[in-house]
Design a protein around this motif. Structure first.
Motif, PDB file in Angstrom:
ATOM      1  N   LEU A 130       0.959  -1.195   0.095  1.00  0.00           N
ATOM      2  CA  LEU A 130      -0.103  -0.059   0.062  1.00  0.00           C
ATOM      3  C   LEU A 130       0.833   1.159  -0.029  1.00  0.00           C
ATOM      4  O   LEU A 130       1.619   1.401   1.027  1.00  0.00           O
ATOM      5  N   TRP A 131       0.774   2.154  -0.948  1.00  0.00           N
ATOM      6  CA  TRP A 131       1.636   3.164  -1.007  1.00  0.00           C
ATOM      7  C   TRP A 131       0.813   4.597  -1.012  1.00  0.00           C
ATOM      8  O   TRP A 131      -0.096   4.906  -1.458  1.00  0.00           O
ATOM      9  N   ALA A 132       1.300   5.096   0.302  1.00  0.00           N
ATOM     10  CA  ALA A 132       0.440   6.234   0.850  1.00  0.00           C
ATOM     11  C   ALA A 132       1.324   7.479   0.163  1.00  0.00           C
ATOM     12  O   ALA A 132       2.560   7.654   0.640  1.00  0.00           O
ATOM     13  N   MET A 133       0.918   8.252  -0.618  1.00  0.00           N
ATOM     14  CA  MET A 133       1.465   9.267  -1.326  1.00  0.00           C
ATOM     15  C   MET A 133       1.251  10.807  -1.054  1.00  0.00           C
ATOM     16  O   MET A 133       0.199  11.259  -0.964  1.00  0.00           O
ATOM     17  N   LYS A 134       2.189  11.454  -1.208  1.00  0.00           N
ATOM     18  CA  LYS A 134       2.381  13.090  -1.123  1.00  0.00           C
ATOM     19  C   LYS A 134       3.479  13.517  -1.971  1.00  0.00           C
ATOM     20  O   LYS A 134       4.516  12.890  -2.184  1.00  0.00           O
ATOM     21  N   GLU A 135       3.131  14.331  -3.092  1.00  0.00           N
ATOM     22  CA  GLU A 135       3.945  14.449  -4.252  1.00  0.00           C
ATOM     23  C   GLU A 135       5.191  15.608  -3.891  1.00  0.00           C
ATOM     24  O   GLU A 135       6.245  15.593  -4.746  1.00  0.00           O
TER      25      GLU A 135
END
Length: 489
Positions: A130-135
């Motif tokens: 599970l990839w929790a992303m913020k750019e």
């Protein structure tokens, strides 16, 4: 005691939730399709502590990941923090240490140099994680079953850029994740990286290039041969940060570009084509594809800025009417000797955003699109405040082959969050499946999960799943089949 500011971003429906929970077999109405077996993951910004500077924008809240495990005609709920380095340091301190959105000059001295990610923008399943992303930072990996945090993904040091997109695409021809990172060389830099990640999670390519100027590059498209990147002047600079201004501001005097970055090794700036057009606003991308030498790129285009919290750099007031975006196709021709667009085609007069497709067909011409619609002709009662700024009160489906449009209205005291397509079967035709999305029930401060037949949304949800807590306005989410992540009943 935590005292959050009495401002719109922290009161009413936007009051911080901060709830980790496990709830088995949520109550529901209707019939949960027996063929659905997997999980819908979504993320909401949810501040752990009151803001360090007294107030903040919603985009700066800590990431809280929600999972709806759908199986055997029932839905199980799990919600966990994405425990970034920021979350861990502030949790240990008992108060906020990081300041304004993407402005490290406002942080406490003891956290200087730390990764500032909130992991609050997308929840994405790839390579069994599970990839929790913020750019603005590397992606945070979590276990998709336990939802415990594993740590930031830097691919064993192979990733040399500082940032990783919150909107990756999967090329189903080879199974690769295609990604980019802007400000890759540091805060407000015009350095960008294009990356591809193999299905086993190995970084197989990282290519550096320069953008025409630094700006928010929130989304992009892919085709068989290109990463397709739009450059829209939500701009930032070190000077803005030093002056305490919002990180981004919109500049109506600057041009918009569409870049074609070849998807191969050894790409240099000279290999990239930049096509130029007049000013507009566009954020999210529906899809892109190639037809001969022409590249088609479908986005939601507005005349002016959609983000009032990133104001006009020249001081013009926010214009809600000009912020209404509509599905629009941009076409450029790689055989052309100049940098002008071939066509800009309005595909619908419906005001809509958060576009989604059947993701199995990313990078190929697609027939179906689903959106959040902003229909201001319908009755509106914003009890407790709008959950996310612009009111998204309808689910909208567009058949681009026939031109048919269908809508479903959520009612006067509700609003909707981003839709997500779920295929009926791995080999189902494009668009055959379901739509899942969260619905904000503003009148009683709680949420529902709605499940629609994807090609017949006008009849309303086939199932409404009642969530006994309030989900704050979320950004993005994705579906994963249970057998791909080891999630069983």
């Amino acid at each position: 005691m935590a005292h959050f500011p009495q401002t719109p971003a922290f009161t009413g429906f936007n009051t911080p939730s901060r709830i980790e929970a496990d709830i088995a077999d949520l109550a529901h109405e209707g019939t949960i399709p027996p063929g659905m077996s997997g999980a819908f993951y979504r993320v909401q910004p949810d501040p752990q502590f009151p803001p360090r500077l007294g107030d903040d924008i919603a985009f700066n809240g800590d990431g809280m990941i929600t999972r709806f495990h759908i199986h055997d005609g029932q839905v199980d709920f799990r919600q966990r923090w994405a425990k970034t380095r920021k979350w861990q340091l502030e949790h240990a301190a008992g108060h906020a240490l990081f300041g304004a959105y993407r402005n490290p000059l406002t942080d406490a001295p003891e956290v200087a140099g730390e990764i500032r990610s909130t992991a609050n923008t997308n929840a994405f399943i790839f390579a069994g994680k599970l990839w929790a992303m913020k750019e603005d930072s590397p992606a945070l990996l979590m276990d998709p079953v336990s939802m415990e945090t594993l740590g930031f993904e830097k691919f064993g040091g192979r990733m040399t850029g500082q940032t990783f997109t919150a909107h990756p695409k999967i090329d189903h021809a080879n199974g690769n994740m295609v990604a980019m990172g802007y400000a890759a060389g540091g805060l407000c830099s015009d350095d960008v990286t294009y990356m591809e990640v193999a299905p086993d999670g190995t970084l197989i390519r990282e290519v550096w290039f320069k953008a025409p100027y630094y700006c928010m590059m929130h989304d992009f498209g892919i085709t068989q041969d290109y990463l397709v990147l739009h450059i829209v002047p939500s701009i930032g600079s070190p000077e803005r940060l030093e002056q305490g201004l919002p990180h981004f501001g919109f500049d109506t005097t600057m041009p918009v570009y569409l870049g074609l970055i070849p998807r191969r090794d050894g790409v240099t700036d000279a290999d990239i084509r930049w096509f130029r057009r007049d000013n507009c606003f566009a954020s999210h991308v529906l899809n892109a594809w190639q037809e001969g030498s022409k590249i088609h790129f479908v986005t939601c285009e507005a005349k002016n800025n959609m983000f009032p919290f990133f104001p006009d750099v020249h001081g013009a007031p926010f214009d809600p009417q000009a912020a209404m975006s509509k599905p629009t196709e941009w076409v450029v021709d790689t055989a052309s000797n100049d940098d002008s667009f071939t066509a800009i085609n309005r595909l619908s007069e419906v005001s809509a955003e958060f576009p989604r497709i059947d993701d199995r067909f990313a990078g190929r011409k697609t027939r179906h699109g689903w959106f959040l619609e902003m229909d201001m002709t319908r009755p509106v009662e914003l009890r407790g405040g709008s959950a996310g700024g612009l009111l998204m009160n309808c689910l909208f489906h567009k058949d681009f082959e026939t031109g048919a449009e269908s809508h479903w209205w959520c009612g006067p005291v509700s609003s909707l969050q981003e839709p997500c397509f779920v295929p009926r079967a791995p080999d189902a035709p494009e668009g055959d499946g379901w739509i899942v999305q969260a619905c904000n029930r503003l009148d009683d401060a709680r949420s529902d999960l709605l499940i629609f037949d994807s090609l017949d949304i006008a009849k309303g949800p086939v199932a409404t799943v009642h969530i006994p807590i309030r989900l704050r306005f979320g950004l993005h989410g994705n579906w994963a089949n249970g057998d791909t992540i080891g999630l069983v009943a």
